[in-house]
Design an enzyme around this catalytic site. Structure first.
Site, mmCIF file in Angstrom:
data_model
loop_
_atom_site.group_PDB
_atom_site.id
_atom_site.type_symbol
_atom_site.label_atom_id
_atom_site.label_comp_id
_atom_site.label_asym_id
_atom_site.label_seq_id
_atom_site.Cartn_x
_atom_site.Cartn_y
_atom_site.Cartn_z
ATOM 1 N N ASP A 69 59.855 86.732 33.518
ATOM 2 C CA ASP A 69 58.818 86.316 34.454
ATOM 3 C C ASP A 69 57.736 87.404 34.509
ATOM 4 O O ASP A 69 58.036 88.596 34.584
ATOM 5 C CB ASP A 69 59.415 86.083 35.853
ATOM 6 C CG ASP A 69 58.492 85.278 36.740
ATOM 7 O OD1 ASP A 69 58.843 84.126 37.064
ATOM 8 O OD2 ASP A 69 57.405 85.794 37.100
ATOM 9 N N ILE A 70 56.481 86.986 34.491
ATOM 10 C CA ILE A 70 55.364 87.926 34.463
ATOM 11 C C ILE A 70 55.222 88.666 35.794
ATOM 12 O O ILE A 70 54.620 89.746 35.848
ATOM 13 C CB ILE A 70 54.064 87.159 34.108
ATOM 14 C CG1 ILE A 70 53.035 88.081 33.483
ATOM 15 C CG2 ILE A 70 53.515 86.397 35.301
ATOM 16 C CD1 ILE A 70 51.860 87.366 32.849
ATOM 17 N N ASN A 98 62.907 75.781 41.452
ATOM 18 C CA ASN A 98 61.948 75.240 42.416
ATOM 19 C C ASN A 98 61.469 73.885 41.900
ATOM 20 O O ASN A 98 61.113 73.762 40.723
ATOM 21 C CB ASN A 98 60.763 76.199 42.583
ATOM 22 C CG ASN A 98 61.187 77.521 43.204
ATOM 23 O OD1 ASN A 98 62.007 77.547 44.107
ATOM 24 N ND2 ASN A 98 60.639 78.616 42.710
ATOM 25 N N VAL A 126 54.545 75.985 38.477
ATOM 26 C CA VAL A 126 54.323 75.607 37.072
ATOM 27 C C VAL A 126 55.106 74.323 36.794
ATOM 28 O O VAL A 126 56.334 74.286 36.932
ATOM 29 C CB VAL A 126 54.771 76.732 36.116
ATOM 30 C CG1 VAL A 126 54.618 76.275 34.672
ATOM 31 C CG2 VAL A 126 53.961 78.002 36.363
ATOM 32 N N HIS A 181 61.763 74.876 34.847
ATOM 33 C CA HIS A 181 62.208 76.217 34.482
ATOM 34 C C HIS A 181 63.315 76.663 35.417
ATOM 35 O O HIS A 181 63.268 76.401 36.619
ATOM 36 C CB HIS A 181 61.049 77.227 34.489
ATOM 37 C CG HIS A 181 60.205 77.178 35.710
ATOM 38 N ND1 HIS A 181 59.217 76.232 35.906
ATOM 39 C CD2 HIS A 181 60.194 77.960 36.821
ATOM 40 C CE1 HIS A 181 58.643 76.434 37.077
ATOM 41 N NE2 HIS A 181 59.223 77.475 37.660
ATOM 42 N N HIS A 196 64.992 79.828 36.943
ATOM 43 C CA HIS A 196 64.869 81.268 37.172
ATOM 44 C C HIS A 196 66.266 81.895 37.185
ATOM 45 O O HIS A 196 67.184 81.361 37.827
ATOM 46 C CB HIS A 196 64.254 81.560 38.545
ATOM 47 C CG HIS A 196 62.839 81.152 38.723
ATOM 48 N ND1 HIS A 196 61.774 82.003 38.481
ATOM 49 C CD2 HIS A 196 62.278 80.001 39.158
ATOM 50 C CE1 HIS A 196 60.638 81.376 38.770
ATOM 51 N NE2 HIS A 196 60.914 80.170 39.185
HETATM 52 P P1 AMP Z 1 57.689 78.447 40.189
HETATM 53 O O1 AMP Z 1 57.072 78.846 41.497
HETATM 54 O O2 AMP Z 1 59.167 78.205 40.280
HETATM 55 O O3 AMP Z 1 56.931 77.305 39.530
HETATM 56 O O4 AMP Z 1 57.596 79.711 39.276
HETATM 57 C C1 AMP Z 1 56.676 79.905 38.265
HETATM 58 C C2 AMP Z 1 56.928 81.290 37.747
HETATM 59 O O5 AMP Z 1 56.261 81.431 36.529
HETATM 60 C C3 AMP Z 1 56.435 82.396 38.676
HETATM 61 O O6 AMP Z 1 57.536 83.231 39.031
HETATM 62 C C4 AMP Z 1 55.405 83.134 37.822
HETATM 63 O O7 AMP Z 1 55.439 84.531 38.023
HETATM 64 C C5 AMP Z 1 55.813 82.751 36.421
HETATM 65 N N1 AMP Z 1 54.751 82.742 35.431
HETATM 66 C C6 AMP Z 1 53.545 82.121 35.523
HETATM 67 N N2 AMP Z 1 52.839 82.309 34.406
HETATM 68 C C7 AMP Z 1 53.619 83.052 33.582
HETATM 69 C C8 AMP Z 1 53.452 83.576 32.264
HETATM 70 N N3 AMP Z 1 52.318 83.371 31.572
HETATM 71 N N4 AMP Z 1 54.449 84.315 31.722
HETATM 72 C C9 AMP Z 1 55.585 84.523 32.424
HETATM 73 N N5 AMP Z 1 55.814 84.053 33.657
HETATM 74 C C10 AMP Z 1 54.840 83.324 34.236
#
Ligand code: AMP
Ligand code: ZN
Length: 116
Positions: free
Chosen positions: A30-31, A86, A95, A99, A101
């Site tokens: 995760d970024i 989520n 996103v 995914h 986590h």
């Molecule tokens: P969610 O709130 O469950 O949709 O989580 C989306 C996650 O994606 C968040 O924890 C972000 O930090 C992560 N994220 C968004 N863009 C990127 C990216 N380009 N590379 C890695 N992680 C990302």
């Protein structure tokens, strides 16, 4: 999906720190990590959210679940971890590509949710 950031990561059009890859699954850090270990596992094929999963997704989602512990150990979370998916507006999904986590490290995590 042309404009999906996680599909772009799978295609290599957006950089990521890869944790694991096979023909069905991609895993990457995760970024914006919330703990020392924080990576995500995704199906390579686009599915918007857990709410959209169908029987056809069982192989990839089952593989993701079976991989989580092995990758958590590999990344340094050997004594447990937390898995979060989520989902949708209520689940505060940002996103829209499903995914999983995996969150952990060496310190015990805070409670799952804050009571209010
Ligand atoms: P969610 O709130 O469950 O949709 O989580 C989306 C996650 O994606 C968040 O924890 C972000 O930090 C992560 N994220 C968004 N863009 C990127 C990216 N380009 N590379 C890695 N992680 C990302
Ligand atoms: Zn996607």
């Amino acid at each position: 999906m042309d404009n999906c950031i996680f599909c772009k990561i799978v295609r290599g059009e957006v950089p990521s720190r890869k944790v694991y890859e096979d023909e069905l699954v991609y895993a990457f850090h995760d970024i914006n990590p919330v703990a020392p270990v924080h990576f995500m596992l995704i199906p390579k094929a686009h599915v918007a959210s857990m709410a959209q999963l169908e029987a056809e997704h069982e192989p990839v989602m089952g593989r993701i679940m079976a991989l989580a512990a092995r990758l958590a150990r590999q990344e340094g979370s050997s004594e447990g971890f937390r898995v979060i998916v989520n989902t949708g507006r209520i689940g505060r999904q940002d996103v829209m590509h499903v995914h999983v986590h995996v969150i952990g490290g060496t310190e015990v995590l805070p409670p799952m949710l804050v009571r209010r």
